[in-house]
Design an enzyme around this catalytic site. Structure first.
Site, PDB file in Angstrom:
ATOM      1  CB  CYS A   1      -0.509  37.122 -44.352  1.00  0.00           C
ATOM      2  SG  CYS A   1      -1.205  35.455 -44.472  1.00  0.00           S
TER       3      CYS A   1
ATOM      4  CG  ASN B   1      30.914  28.280 -41.028  1.00  0.00           C
ATOM      5  OD1 ASN B   1      31.193  29.349 -40.498  1.00  0.00           O
ATOM      6  ND2 ASN B   1      29.997  27.464 -40.515  1.00  0.00           N
ATOM      7  CG  LEU B   2      36.417  27.035 -44.293  1.00  0.00           C
ATOM      8  CD1 LEU B   2      37.936  26.988 -44.354  1.00  0.00           C
ATOM      9  CD2 LEU B   2      35.920  28.385 -44.786  1.00  0.00           C
TER      10      LEU B   2
ATOM     11  CB  CYS C   1      23.805  22.398 -39.941  1.00  0.00           C
ATOM     12  SG  CYS C   1      22.776  22.800 -41.355  1.00  0.00           S
TER      13      CYS C   1
ATOM     14  CB  CYS D   1       0.206  30.559 -44.235  1.00  0.00           C
ATOM     15  SG  CYS D   1      -0.756  32.073 -44.265  1.00  0.00           S
TER      16      CYS D   1
ATOM     17  CB  CYS E   1      -1.990  33.534 -41.085  1.00  0.00           C
ATOM     18  SG  CYS E   1      -0.254  34.021 -41.082  1.00  0.00           S
TER      19      CYS E   1
ATOM     20  CG  ASN F   1      17.070  32.111 -35.873  1.00  0.00           C
ATOM     21  OD1 ASN F   1      16.114  32.735 -35.446  1.00  0.00           O
ATOM     22  ND2 ASN F   1      18.084  32.699 -36.487  1.00  0.00           N
TER      23      ASN F   1
HETATM   24 ZN   LIG Z   1       0.116  33.963 -43.366  1.00  0.00          ZN
END
Ligand SMILES: [Zn+2]
Length: 262
Positions: free
Chosen positions: A253, A69-70, A189, A175, A250, A130
Site C-alpha cells: 500500500c 468441519n461439522l 486448526c 502492514c 509496505c 492461509n
Molecule cells: Zn500496507
C-alpha cells in the site's frame, strides 16, 4: 434501488433501528460482498450477511467438506461430507433467501486470479486459512480500492479488522503481518484445535464489522474503524483494540498514487 413491499417485513427489525433504518437496509441490499473462505469464519459470516439482506454474495472456496468441519461449520450436514464447500454454501443461501444473488468460485485465490474475482466488490471478507491467499487478497483490495474485513481464529483467540489501505494514511493487512508469510500455509486448526463456538463469535463479529463499512455514509451503525485490530480472547473473555501503524515501506500500500479520495 428500493426494497419491495414483500421484503420489508423480512428486514423490519433492522429498519426500526435508527442505526440502520430504511436507507441503511437499501444500502445492504445494493451491496456485493465477496467472501474468501467458506469454512470456520466464512460459514457463520455468510449466515448473518445473508440474513442482513446483502444483495449479492460471491462465495470462494476450493475445499470439500470434511466430517471434522461439522464441529464448527454449522451450515453443513453429514450428507454434505465430500461435497465442494462453496457450492454447498451457495445452496444454503438459496434455500435461505431466493431474493439474494449468489455466485460460486471454487478455486483458490492467488496473485493470478484475485484481480478478476474481486473486481466490482463493495467489500471483501477474508476468513481463509492461509497467509499466501490473505496477502494476495489484501494487495488486490488495495489496488482495486475495495475495503477488506479480515478475520482469523486459533484455539480460543480471534482477530478481526477492517482495512482500507487504498486510502491516504490507512494501513493495509500487509502492514500488519509483513512480507514473511507470503508463501506460508498457516492452517493450524488441525494441530492446535479450535473451539467451535469461538468461530461463530469471530465470524459474526466479522459480519457486523463488514456491515459497519457497508453502512458508512448511509446510516450510523458506527465508524468502520479501518486499521484497528480487535483481539478477541474467548477464555477471559475479553476484546481489546489495537491500532495498526501504516508501514511506510509496505509493498502492498505504500507506493500507490494518492487519489485524493477519503
Ligand atoms: Zn500496507
Amino acid at each position: 434501488m428500493s426494497i419491495s413491499p414483500e421484503r420489508l417485513g423480512r428486514f423490519a427489525r433492522h429498519i426500526v433501528l435508527p442505526e440502520v433504518g430504511g436507507v441503511g437496509q437499501v444500502a445492504l441490499s445494493d451491496a456485493h460482498v465477496v467472501l474468501v473462505g467458506c469454512g470456520g469464519i466464512g460459514s457463520p459470516s455468510l449466515q448473518y450477511l445473508a440474513a442482513a439482506g446483502i444483495g449479492r454474495l460471491t462465495l470462494i472456496d476450493d475445499d470439500v467438506i470434511d466430517i471434522s468441519n461439522l464441529q464448527r461449520q454449522t451450515i453443513y450436514t453429514p450428507s454434505d461430507v465430500g461435497r465442494p464447500k462453496a457450492e454447498t454454501a451457495a445452496e444454503w443461501v438459496r434455500r435461505f433467501d431466493l431474493g439474494l444473488k449468489v455466485d460460486v468460485v471454487a478455486t483458490r485465490l492467488g496473485d493470478g486470479n484475485a484481480g478478476d474475482v474481486l473486481s466490482g466488490a463493495d467489500l471483501v471478507l477474508d476468513g481463509c486459512d492461509n497467509f499466501a491467499t490473505r496477502l494476495a487478497v489484501s494487495d488486490t483490495c488495495v489496488k482495486l480500492g475495495v475495503p477488506l474485513t479480515t478475520a482469523a481464529i486459533g484455539r480460543f483467540q480471534g482477530q478481526v479488522a477492517n482495512f482500507a489501505g487504498h486510502l491516504p494514511g490507512q494501513p493495509c493487512y500487509r502492514c500488519f503481518v509483513g512480507d514473511a508469510f507470503d508463501a506460508v500455509d498457516c492452517d493450524t486448526c488441525a494441530a492446535d484445535g479450535v473451539l467451535g463456538a469461538m468461530v461463530g463469535m469471530v465470524g459474526t463479529f466479522a459480519a457486523m464489522h463488514a456491515m459497519r463499512v457497508l453502512l458508512a455514509g448511509h446510516a450510523t451503525l458506527g465508524e468502520p474503524q479501518f486499521g484497528t485490530l480487535h483481539l478477541i480472547d474467548g477464555l477471559a473473555p475479553s476484546i481489546r483494540a489495537l491500532r495498526i501503524a501504516k508501514d511506510p515501506a509496505c509493498k502492498g500500500c505504500a507506493f500507490l498514487p494518492v487519489t485524493g479520495e477519503a
